[in-house]
Design a protein around this motif. Sequence first.
Motif, short mmCIF file in Angstrom:
data_model
loop_
_atom_site.label_atom_id
_atom_site.label_comp_id
_atom_site.label_asym_id
_atom_site.label_seq_id
_atom_site.Cartn_x
_atom_site.Cartn_y
_atom_site.Cartn_z
N ARG A 71 -5.22 -6.44 -9.07
CA ARG A 71 -5.74 -6.87 -7.77
C ARG A 71 -4.69 -7.68 -7.02
NH1 ARG A 71 -9.86 -10.18 -9.29
NH2 ARG A 71 -11.15 -8.33 -9.61
N TRP A 72 -4.31 -7.19 -5.84
CA TRP A 72 -3.43 -7.90 -4.92
C TRP A 72 -4.29 -8.61 -3.89
CZ3 TRP A 72 1.68 -7.69 -6.07
CH2 TRP A 72 2.18 -6.58 -6.75
N THR B 285 0.82 -1.21 0.00
CA THR B 285 0.00 0.00 0.00
C THR B 285 0.85 1.26 0.00
OG1 THR B 285 -0.25 -0.10 2.41
CG2 THR B 285 -2.02 -1.05 1.09
N ASP B 286 2.14 1.13 0.30
CA ASP B 286 3.06 2.27 0.30
C ASP B 286 3.75 2.39 -1.06
OD1 ASP B 286 4.60 4.40 1.12
OD2 ASP B 286 6.01 3.16 2.26
N SER B 287 2.96 2.46 -2.11
CA SER B 287 3.51 2.39 -3.47
C SER B 287 4.39 3.58 -3.86
CB SER B 287 2.39 2.19 -4.50
OG SER B 287 1.34 3.10 -4.28
N LEU B 288 4.30 4.69 -3.14
CA LEU B 288 5.21 5.81 -3.44
C LEU B 288 6.67 5.40 -3.22
CD1 LEU B 288 3.30 8.86 -1.90
CD2 LEU B 288 3.62 8.33 -4.33
N VAL C 257 -10.11 -1.70 -0.83
CA VAL C 257 -9.05 -2.09 0.09
C VAL C 257 -9.71 -2.82 1.24
CG1 VAL C 257 -7.26 -1.29 1.70
CG2 VAL C 257 -7.61 -0.09 -0.47
N CYS C 258 -9.18 -3.98 1.57
CA CYS C 258 -9.62 -4.74 2.74
C CYS C 258 -8.35 -5.17 3.48
CB CYS C 258 -10.46 -5.93 2.32
SG CYS C 258 -11.09 -6.88 3.72
N GLY D 67 -8.74 5.32 4.06
CA GLY D 67 -8.45 3.92 3.77
C GLY D 67 -7.75 3.72 2.43
N GLY D 68 -7.54 4.83 1.70
CA GLY D 68 -6.86 4.73 0.40
C GLY D 68 -7.80 4.68 -0.79
N ILE D 69 -9.10 4.52 -0.57
CA ILE D 69 -10.05 4.45 -1.68
C ILE D 69 -10.07 5.79 -2.40
CG2 ILE D 69 -12.46 4.03 -2.35
CD1 ILE D 69 -11.07 1.59 -1.12
N GLY D 70 -9.96 5.73 -3.73
CA GLY D 70 -9.96 6.94 -4.54
C GLY D 70 -8.58 7.51 -4.78
N ARG D 71 -7.57 6.99 -4.09
CA ARG D 71 -6.19 7.47 -4.31
C ARG D 71 -5.80 7.20 -5.76
NH1 ARG D 71 -2.09 4.18 -1.11
NH2 ARG D 71 -2.20 2.85 -2.92
#
Length: 161
Positions: free
Chosen positions: A94-95, A24-27, A75-76, A48-52
């Motif tokens: 999808r991961w 989730t820390d893709s930067l 994200v779950c 929660g990261g949705i829409g990022r």
Amino acid sequence: MASFEFTTTWHFEAPVLAVFDALTDSLHWPEWWPGLVSVEQREAGDEGGIGRVQRFVWKSHLGYYLWFDIRITRVCEPCLIEGVADGDVSGIGRWRLCEESGGTRVDYLWQVRTERPWMSLLARVARPLVVWNHHAMMRAGAVGLSRYLRRLPTPGGQFVE
């Protein structure tokens, strides 16, 4: 346009939450994923990261560059991250993560179609090379993430390496 469906499975000797946090820390992926030139934040999304939305720029083993934006749609924590791609390719990624044998299994699905005429031509003429390139870049990502995870401190504050 050419379509592709790739599935990749990775195994790590690391807790599922540590792997989830790294994904989730893709930067910071360019620090450990060879071939990933840059990741740029475009939109923040919710807590929660949705829409990022982030823009990814890759340099393939074949020498061409590929860019796309990923918008996180689901994200779950700590078992699922899903997004929609738009750019040189469009589709979904999808991961799925789960604990397995004291470590973490990661299954990745990448269903995309090319959006640029030159990419469609390349896919028609050299599809096996495009497939090889994808798998080689995913193998490099697995090696890089494995090394990165080994450098993280354990819950007791000790480093694995």
